[in-house]
Design an enzyme around this catalytic site. Structure first.
Site, PDB file in Angstrom:
ATOM      1  CD  GLU A   1     -18.174  -0.651 -10.039  1.00 21.04           C
ATOM      2  OE1 GLU A   1     -17.993  -2.107 -10.338  1.00 21.04           O
ATOM      3  OE2 GLU A   1     -19.224   0.399  -9.586  1.00 21.04           O
TER       4      GLU A   1
ATOM      5  CE  LYS B   1     -19.507  -5.196  -8.637  1.00 22.11           C
ATOM      6  NZ  LYS B   1     -19.523  -3.530 -10.244  1.00 22.11           N
TER       7      LYS B   1
ATOM      8  CB  CYS C   1     -20.858  -1.195  -7.440  1.00 16.16           C
ATOM      9  SG  CYS C   1     -22.211  -0.324  -8.213  1.00 16.16           S
TER      10      CYS C   1
END
Length: 499
Positions: free
Chosen positions: A257, A332, A366
């Site tokens: 990321e 995300k 994440c």
């Protein structure tokens, strides 16, 4: 009289219901839902074929593409259709699977069924698929239930008995492979039996790098944060790792990321948000450069994630850069308090699996992996490998990602690969320290490592991790595992679904 063969559309649904009820009067309560037809025409429009006679819907054939090796010759209709969700459809699969054919009795003398089968065969050849497979009903079997299914099939083949479905399929050069027990429980006239039938495409040419090869090689980059004199130096480092992974015949390369944030250094006098907006101006160029590398080195690349500035909003976006040149993206969804505070980032809104030449994969970033609902939805859509690029500053933060990723592998019967940045980056606001350890997690059963870790890198050291995972082990786990999590869910009490 005008006869037209064309793709079925959702606008045909009302006529489809009428035609299907006329074709199956004894099963008139079992009609395809509009939601099912909408999904089939969306995910595989070429596979849904209809014939009209003077503008009236007269015949329909529905199909999906599957990786047949996942199912084998012993399956049910529910298995092959993913419990009627069609999440088993895989554009890079190897077999065209027929899930429905019916003809309005008014038009059966026109031999429309043969036209539908010819259209399927043409599609199979056009898409370079290995074969057409289907589970054929034997609707006259109830009249001869004193015979075993095997004897019934023999007599139909020898033309001693006529069966409207099996006789037709045999005349269309479909070969019987075996009897499928309890294939379609509501099919009382067939006594829940079906005949597995196959037509082979003699023009088929085996394609490399598909799920026919169950061993998939994953390459994970544990990326050292460092200053680059310019973007070309950054590209050189990226290409170095892609080159290495290509030499080792990796199918995927996973970067971390926000791995391009060393390029924030020139903007350090700006606020955190403004500097990230400046970095976002490079994202399109970086994306296309890495896409070129994916093609050149014949490897699928998950480009970690990078900022995207759109309509005055910042997003954290990962790109899946296929080795055939296709580009997919994932935004995300769950934004951390840190990302909101310093960058004012917004979350994406799309959840979906991606079709690759190695099967269906999932991609989350994440913090997303700490929300079990998201990977569960992806698993229900057929995901076999989940990729998680992450960026964590402290060991505590890393352990959250690691333990949640490991849990996702067990509860979703899939592999999970994680890769993050390591080291320090002085002179870049809010990016000064990182802790990371790349790893690949597995389900926890006898066929997998006893600690459910297929491989892991040395913590906080720049390196690569190359791991082979076997997709067939996931299939065996699903059907024969010590526990079968995906099957044993109490869907009568709870269910995870998309709005």
């Amino acid at each position: 009289m005008q006869i037209e063969t064309r793709p079925l559309t959702v606008q045909d649904y009302d006529e489809l219901v009428v035609t299907m009820k006329r074709a199956y009067p004894q099963m008139s309560e079992y009609v395809w839902s509009k939601k099912s037809i909408e999904k089939l025409t969306r995910i595989f429009p070429k596979g849904q074929i209809c014939i009209t006679v003077d503008g009236k819907l007269a015949a329909v054939a529905l199909s999906i593409i599957v990786n047949y090796d996942e199912f084998g010759d012993d399956h049910t209709y529910s298995d092959i259709t993913g419990n009627y969700t069609f999440n088993t459809h895989l554009s890079t699969g190897n077999v065209l699977y027929g899930i429905e054919v019916f003809v309005d009795p008014e038009f059966r003398e026109l031999r429309l069924g043969r036209r539908l089968y010819d259209a399927r065969k043409e599609l199979c050849e056009l898409l370079n698929l290995r074969s057409i497979v289907l589970g054929g009903r034997i609707p006259n079997y109830h009249k001869h239930s004193d015979l075993s299914p095997r004897e019934y099939i023999r007599r139909v083949r020898d033309k001693e008995i006529y069966d409207p479905v099996l006789s037709f399929q045999l005349s269309n050069n479909f070969l019987p492979i075996r009897v499928l027990k309890k294939y379609l429980p509501e099919d009382e006239s067939s006594k829940e039996n079906a005949v597995l039938l196959q037509w082979n495409n003699i023009y088929y040419s085996k394609k490399p790098n598909t799920m026919q090869d169950s061993i998939i090689r994953l390459g994970l980059v544990q990326w050292q944060m460092r200053h680059f004199k310019d973007v070309n130096a950054f590209y050189e480092q990226v290409e170095f790792f892609v080159n290495v992974m290509g030499d080792y015949k990796s199918d995927f390369v996973l970067f971390p990321e926000l791995f391009n944030t060393p390029l924030l250094a020139p903007f350090n006098k700006l606020s955190e948000r403004d500097s990230m907006i400046e970095l976002a101006k490079l994202t399109e160029e970086i994306k296309m450069k890495i896409s070129d590398l994916a093609i050149s080195y014949n490897v699928n690349i998950i480009s970690g994630s990078m900022p995207v500035f759109e309509n005055n909003d910042l997003y954290n976006v990962s790109y899946l850069l296929h080795r055939d040149g296709r580009v997919d993206e994932y935004r995300k969804i769950h934004i951390t308090p840190n990302e909101k505070k310093y960058y004012g980032m917004k979350g994406g809104n799309e959840i979906r699996v991606f079709d690759t030449d190695c099967g269906k994969i999932g991609l989350v970033i994440c913090y997303d992996v700490e929300f079990p609902e998201l990977p569960r939805i992806l698993a229900d859509q057929g995901m076999k490998i989940l990729f998680v690029p992450y960026l964590t500053d402290t060991q505590n933060a890393y352990m959250r990602v690691r333990h949640c990723a490991a849990a996702r592998a067990i509860e979703n019967e899939c592999y999970v690969a994680i890769a993050g940045c390591v080291g320090n980056l002085p002179g870049v606001n809010n990016m000064d320290i990182q802790f990371g350890q790349a790893a690949v997690f597995t389900p926890s059963d006898f066929a997998f490592p006893s600690n459910a870790v297929k491989g892991e890198a040395t913590p906080n050291t720049e390196m690569t991790l190359i791991v082979d995972v076997d997709l067939n082990l996931l299939k065996d786990l699903h059907h024969h595992g010590s526990v079968q999590v995906m099957k044993d869910r109490r869907k009568d009490l709870y269910e995870t679904y998309l709005k």
